[in-house]
Design a protein around this motif. Structure first.
Motif: not given
Length: 181
Positions: A56-57, A32-33, A148-149, A42-43
């Protein structure tokens, strides 16, 4: 890639200590930018009862950004020093006021002394720069994108759920996958 914080006893990754100095690992499931869009993804995973403790972000392509906020002059430097000194003087004065019978005298004395020390220290600090830095600024660290991993065993499901959510209004997804022509 190795699993993110593997748990041999089946415990979730959230209950296992993670070394903050280690490189994050996992499979990328979204890019994501901005942080708000990554957080919203994630939400959304959480709302769909996905085990987000496996996520993880990661901020990628970090940059230090220094935004110049104004020009420094002797007047601005001294005014800022005086104001800082007065705030500290007010704090000290309030502490003294708790233990002295003459509250206003101790408060006023501490304010004046704080103002003078603030002026002196600001002037000394600015004089040592000798005009090499005649501007004020604010520095921050920003990322070029946010990935996002996810733990490899859950990654395909996470990727599919994020794809199902689709972009939010104003959101731009970054697609790093190679395209066939």
């Amino acid at each position: 890639m190795s699993q993110l914080n593997p748990a041999s006893d089946g415990a979730s990754a959230a209950r296992r200590p993670v070394n903050a100095m280690e490189r994050p690992s996992g499979w990328p499931v979204g890019s994501f930018q901005n942080y708000q869009d990554a957080q919203a993804a994630v939400d959304g995973l959480s709302d769909r009862e996905f085990p987000v403790e496996n996520i993880t972000i990661v901020g990628v392509d970090l940059m230090q950004v220094e935004r110049v906020t104004g020009r420094l002059t002797w007047g601005r430097v001294l005014a800022g020093g005086a104001l800082s000194g007065m705030w500290f003087g007010l704090f000290v004065g309030l502490l003294f006021a708790l233990f002295t019978p003459d509250v206003w005298t101790s408060l006023l004395s501490a304010l004046v002394i704080g103002l003078l020390f603030g002026l002196v220290f600001a002037a000394i600090g600015y004089a040592f720069t000798r005009g090499r830095r005649d501007f004020s600024s604010a520095t921050t660290i920003v990322a070029g994108r946010y990935d996002i991993l996810c733990e490899p065993s859950s990654a395909p499901r996470a990727r599919d759920l994020i794809a199902e959510m689709g972009p939010r209004p104003g959101q731009t997804l970054i697609d790093d996958r190679p395209h066939s022509s």
